[in-house]
Design an enzyme around this catalytic site. Structure first.
Site, PDB file in Angstrom:
ATOM      1  N   ASP A 333       0.635  -1.193   0.094  1.00 11.70           N
ATOM      2  CA  ASP A 333      -0.108  -0.189   0.106  1.00 11.70           C
ATOM      3  C   ASP A 333       0.630   1.338   0.064  1.00 11.70           C
ATOM      4  O   ASP A 333       2.111   1.227   0.502  1.00 11.70           O
ATOM      5  CB  ASP A 333      -1.023   0.019   1.019  1.00 11.70           C
ATOM      6  CG  ASP A 333      -2.480   0.813   0.836  1.00 11.70           C
ATOM      7  OD1 ASP A 333      -1.960   1.995   0.481  1.00 11.70           O
ATOM      8  OD2 ASP A 333      -3.336   0.370   1.130  1.00 11.70           O
ATOM      9  N   GLU A 336       1.133   4.302   4.258  1.00  9.76           N
ATOM     10  CA  GLU A 336       1.929   3.588   5.469  1.00  9.76           C
ATOM     11  C   GLU A 336       1.124   3.567   6.587  1.00  9.76           C
ATOM     12  O   GLU A 336       1.507   2.584   7.462  1.00  9.76           O
ATOM     13  CB  GLU A 336       3.201   4.353   5.600  1.00  9.76           C
ATOM     14  CG  GLU A 336       3.138   5.876   6.114  1.00  9.76           C
ATOM     15  CD  GLU A 336       4.553   6.439   6.122  1.00  9.76           C
ATOM     16  OE1 GLU A 336       5.417   5.657   6.541  1.00  9.76           O
ATOM     17  OE2 GLU A 336       4.830   7.831   6.184  1.00  9.76           O
ATOM     18  N   ALA A 389      -6.919  -4.783  -4.662  1.00 13.87           N
ATOM     19  CA  ALA A 389      -7.639  -3.932  -4.147  1.00 13.87           C
ATOM     20  C   ALA A 389      -7.459  -2.245  -3.879  1.00 13.87           C
ATOM     21  O   ALA A 389      -8.169  -1.586  -3.529  1.00 13.87           O
ATOM     22  CB  ALA A 389      -7.947  -4.191  -2.391  1.00 13.87           C
ATOM     23  N   ILE A 431     -10.531  -6.664  -7.289  1.00 10.17           N
ATOM     24  CA  ILE A 431     -11.907  -5.778  -6.757  1.00 10.17           C
ATOM     25  C   ILE A 431     -12.527  -4.686  -7.579  1.00 10.17           C
ATOM     26  O   ILE A 431     -11.978  -3.863  -7.931  1.00 10.17           O
ATOM     27  CB  ILE A 431     -11.685  -5.365  -5.360  1.00 10.17           C
ATOM     28  CG1 ILE A 431     -10.934  -6.313  -4.435  1.00 10.17           C
ATOM     29  CG2 ILE A 431     -12.941  -4.904  -4.648  1.00 10.17           C
ATOM     30  CD1 ILE A 431     -11.613  -7.575  -4.199  1.00 10.17           C
ATOM     31  N   LYS A 435     -20.438   0.535  -9.278  1.00  5.61           N
ATOM     32  CA  LYS A 435     -20.461   1.957  -9.890  1.00  5.61           C
ATOM     33  C   LYS A 435     -19.917   1.663 -11.133  1.00  5.61           C
ATOM     34  O   LYS A 435     -19.892   2.866 -12.244  1.00  5.61           O
ATOM     35  CB  LYS A 435     -19.662   2.825  -9.039  1.00  5.61           C
ATOM     36  CG  LYS A 435     -20.317   3.024  -7.736  1.00  5.61           C
ATOM     37  CD  LYS A 435     -19.507   4.104  -6.773  1.00  5.61           C
ATOM     38  CE  LYS A 435     -20.348   4.474  -5.526  1.00  5.61           C
ATOM     39  NZ  LYS A 435     -20.808   3.431  -4.892  1.00  5.61           N
ATOM     40  N   LYS A 447     -13.215   2.147 -13.145  1.00  7.96           N
ATOM     41  CA  LYS A 447     -13.399   0.869 -12.526  1.00  7.96           C
ATOM     42  C   LYS A 447     -13.880   0.140 -13.920  1.00  7.96           C
ATOM     43  O   LYS A 447     -13.531  -1.049 -13.967  1.00  7.96           O
ATOM     44  CB  LYS A 447     -14.302   0.921 -11.551  1.00  7.96           C
ATOM     45  CG  LYS A 447     -13.597   1.299 -10.231  1.00  7.96           C
ATOM     46  CD  LYS A 447     -12.196   0.855  -9.779  1.00  7.96           C
ATOM     47  CE  LYS A 447     -12.495  -0.569  -9.198  1.00  7.96           C
ATOM     48  NZ  LYS A 447     -11.167  -1.342  -8.718  1.00  7.96           N
ATOM     49  N   GLY A 475     -19.346   0.269   6.689  1.00 11.58           N
ATOM     50  CA  GLY A 475     -18.317   0.731   7.818  1.00 11.58           C
ATOM     51  C   GLY A 475     -17.237   0.700   7.127  1.00 11.58           C
ATOM     52  O   GLY A 475     -15.961   1.023   7.837  1.00 11.58           O
ATOM     53  N   ARG A 565     -24.867  14.669  -5.144  1.00 16.29           N
ATOM     54  CA  ARG A 565     -23.567  15.223  -5.663  1.00 16.29           C
ATOM     55  C   ARG A 565     -23.091  15.045  -7.218  1.00 16.29           C
ATOM     56  O   ARG A 565     -24.022  14.112  -7.634  1.00 16.29           O
ATOM     57  CB  ARG A 565     -22.563  14.515  -4.812  1.00 16.29           C
ATOM     58  CG  ARG A 565     -22.608  14.834  -3.037  1.00 16.29           C
ATOM     59  CD  ARG A 565     -21.606  13.899  -2.407  1.00 16.29           C
ATOM     60  NE  ARG A 565     -22.130  12.341  -2.531  1.00 16.29           N
ATOM     61  CZ  ARG A 565     -21.518  11.435  -1.929  1.00 16.29           C
ATOM     62  NH1 ARG A 565     -20.444  11.872  -0.997  1.00 16.29           N
ATOM     63  NH2 ARG A 565     -21.658  10.109  -1.972  1.00 16.29           N
ATOM     64  N   GLU A 568     -23.383  11.507  -9.055  1.00 16.33           N
ATOM     65  CA  GLU A 568     -24.276  10.425  -8.186  1.00 16.33           C
ATOM     66  C   GLU A 568     -25.099   9.863  -8.750  1.00 16.33           C
ATOM     67  O   GLU A 568     -26.190  10.606  -9.364  1.00 16.33           O
ATOM     68  CB  GLU A 568     -24.184  10.956  -6.949  1.00 16.33           C
ATOM     69  CG  GLU A 568     -24.529   9.972  -5.799  1.00 16.33           C
ATOM     70  CD  GLU A 568     -24.585  10.543  -4.627  1.00 16.33           C
ATOM     71  OE1 GLU A 568     -24.439   9.646  -3.324  1.00 16.33           O
ATOM     72  OE2 GLU A 568     -25.045  11.829  -4.089  1.00 16.33           O
TER      73      GLU A 568
END
Length: 633
Positions: A333, A336, A389, A431, A435, A447, A475, A565, A568
């Site tokens: 990633d 960090e 991901a 992944i 959308k 994507k 979450g 937005r 959206e």
């Protein structure tokens, strides 16, 4: 242990004073062993008394010192057996059938040894001593069990009738009995259990507590018993039924909480037995049934790399992957901080023996935009599987900086795919998102382009490839749940873009588990779509979250519309009109038919995109071109 003040110490009973005494707490095991040996000695005295016709007058040939030495031998043998079976280490307040069995076995073993000694040392009196030892064994077993049972009854009665919230436990099965036992053993939790609620066991008695009625009787029982709280203790309860119970308790003004899952999953672990009901408990699908053998077949003892490992999905993927014992887990990633915290969690878990200490876990700070860094890492570590991901995911942010979405999501993904093929990675799983279907925003379009790149590289003869497409995860960082929670904590208002907007939701563990399962089916660039269940109206989600906090929507916390937005959509879709999909072996995973996209076609589209990577090009031009480039015949 618990720390109490001097005034509290003076107010508690004698037994509690002994329990909280420092000397007792330091030498508890030896004291418990001594108590059990006293009971053994008492049982032999009673046994001799019985064998001597209930008289303390012993025969003239009775040699006191000889029998005293024999008594010491008896206690030494019992002590050795008790210590070897760890009888002295058990907690009396947790006395159970297993404890009774262990006590019985220890007494039987000690008696068998003593019978052998009696046969060797007193052959002329063997029948006499045999009967004494058998009687003593029965008495000592009974005394040891009774002492523990009495202590447990004392602990139960120590919760005074006037203390704690009047509580009913919903569910009189295994979960309910585990919860009741924990509450009774720990009065400090502050629950005064009145009884159980169970639709199938009405009027039955469980652990001395009556099943008062069914969920439908709660409104009557609340007034009859002055109930303040109900606790759901049914681990297998489906989400729809839990929602009905939540609504029922809200309608009658009864507080509702739920049994902590760790009480069942990790028995003996010190956790609060009760937790607040979270929105995830109501919207999540529940337990996902993975084909463990399929997932293990391609992960166990393999080198696994996860890009975006510091994010919500990436970190949960790592947690799920570690359960299948890869030989090495590589976490990559550019963030960090997230990476460091995840690595520290895994180090702590390995230190406590919660995960296999032989798994090598390594973090790498690197960007997927840097092909050379990726290629170097792949050559160094030689991963067998790559879960991709890493991505920019926030719709509004990508509308203002579309150039970053293209650099990271499109060309970054292409870098990872090419590094996999060049370095002969066996499996690549990406992944994606709902959308990406008929996108109206930059993030979704970027994507969708990555899905097209994946399918153009799908039949490469080296690396099996697939994408997994799903909706919002509950979450995750920046998702609606933590935003609503923060707004509620601040006193509102809770903001929604539109009262009619709907979204699909899935919990992070659900999504990660299904990604692992879909990874087994990966072959030539398939797009797997997860069954997201029914879409949820965001306004209903906001109202339910407010009620779960014990507040009233529009009264205690207002809900305000702020408008959609830029970019959206009112609703999300899970597949394109041109896509056809079939169900896999897992009922929650669908496979879309691979669309024919040539490598040359994709390269041409990517060249066009590359020409837009100039700050002088307007955002509108970049978005318009990107949306045009993802259109296929």
């Amino acid at each position: 242990g618990d720390v109490i003040t001097t005034s509290e110490f003076m107010q508690i009973g004698l037994i509690d004073r002994i329990i909280h005494n420092r000397f007792y707490r330091r030498h508890r095991e030896m004291i418990m062993l001594s108590c059990d040996l006293v009971l053994v000695a008492l049982s032999y005295i009673v046994a001799f008394y019985i064998k001597n016709n209930f008289s303390y007058v012993f025969p003239e040939y009775y040699d006191f010192w000889k029998y005293a030495l024999a008594g010491i031998l008896v206690l030494a043998i019992f002590a050795a057996i008790f210590i070897s079976l760890k009888i002295h280490r058990s907690l009396w307040k947790y006395i159970s059938v297993n404890e009774v069995i262990r006590i019985g076995i220890s007494n039987i073993l000690a008696t068998i040894i003593l019978v052998i000694f009696s046969w060797l040392g007193f052959p002329d009196r063997f029948a006499y001593f045999l009967s004494v030892e058998v009687i003593a064994m029965l008495i000592s077993t009974m005394l040891m069990f009774t002492s523990r049972a009495c202590y447990r009854l004392y602990r139960r009665s120590s919760l005074k009738n006037g203390e704690g919230k009047n509580t009913v436990i919903i569910g009189a099965g295994d979960g309910g009995t585990i919860l009741l036992r924990e509450i009774l053993q720990n009065p400090a939790y502050g629950y005064r259990v009145i009884g159980f609620i169970d639709d199938l066991k009405k009027n039955k008695v469980v652990m001395g507590y009556k099943v008062l009625g069914t969920v439908d009787d709660l409104n009557i029982l609340k007034d009859e018993y002055d109930l303040e709280l109900a606790i759901v203790a049914i681990p297998s309860l489906d989400k729809s039924t839990l929602n009905e119970i939540v609504d029922k308790c809200h309608d009658i003004g009864l507080s509702l909480e739920i049994m902590n899952e760790e009480m069942v999953d990790s028995p003996g672990k010190k956790v609060n037995p009760v937790a607040k009901i979270r929105i995830e408990d109501l919207l999540g699908r529940g337990e996902i049934h993975l084909d463990q053998s399929e997932v293990s077949s391609y992960i166990t003892n393999k080198v696994v790399l996860v890009t975006g490992a510091g994010g919500s999905i990436g970190s949960e993927l790592c947690r799920q992957i570690i359960k299948f014992r890869p030989s090495r887990l590589l976490m990559l990633d550019i963030n960090e901080n997230g990476l460091y915290m995840l690595e520290r969690d895994f180090n702590d878990m390995q230190g406590h023996g919660l995960i296999d200490k032989n798994i090598v876990i390594i973090s790498y700070v690197a960007s997927i935009r840097d092909y050379k860094a990726l290629d170097h890492l792949f050559k160094l570590e030689k991963p067998d599987i790559v879960y991709h991901a890493a991505a920019h995911k926030h719709v509004p942010l990508m509308e203002t900086r579309p150039i970053e979405a293209i650099k990271n999501n499109v060309f970054g993904t292409k870098n990872v795919i090419e590094a996999c093929i060049v370095n002969k990675v066996k499996r690549f799983i990406m992944i994606s998102t709902d959308k990406a279907v008929n996108p109206t925003n930059v993030m979704g379009a970027s994507k969708r382009m990555t899905e097209m790149i994946l399918q153009s590289f799908g039949d490469n003869g080296v690396t099996k490839m697939a994408a997994v497409r799903f909706g919002n995860v509950l979450g995750s960082n920046g998702s609606v749940i933590p935003i609503f929670q923060r707004q509620i904590e601040e006193g509102g208002p809770v903001t929604v873009t539109d009262r009619n907007i709907v979204r699909y939701f899935m919990t992070i563990p659900e999504a990660a588990q299904l990604v692992l399962q879909a990874g087994y089916y990966a072959d030539k660039g398939e797009i797997f779509v997860l069954d997201m269940g029914k879409p949820v109206k965001i306004i209903n989600l906001a109202e339910k979250m407010i009620r779960l906090c014990g507040l009233e929507p529009y009264k205690d916390i207002d809900i305000v519309e702020i408008g959609l937005r830029r970019g959206e959509k009112m609703f999300e879709e899970l597949h394109l009109d041109a896509e056809t999909f079939v169900k896999t072996k897992n009922d929650l995973i669908f496979e879309n038919q691979i669309m024919k996209i040539s490598r040359a076609d994709i390269e041409k589209r990517l060249q066009t995109l590359e020409g837009l990577l100039d700050p002088a090009v307007s955002n509108d031009k970049i978005k318009e071109t990107l949306l045009d480039l993802i259109i296929t015949d």
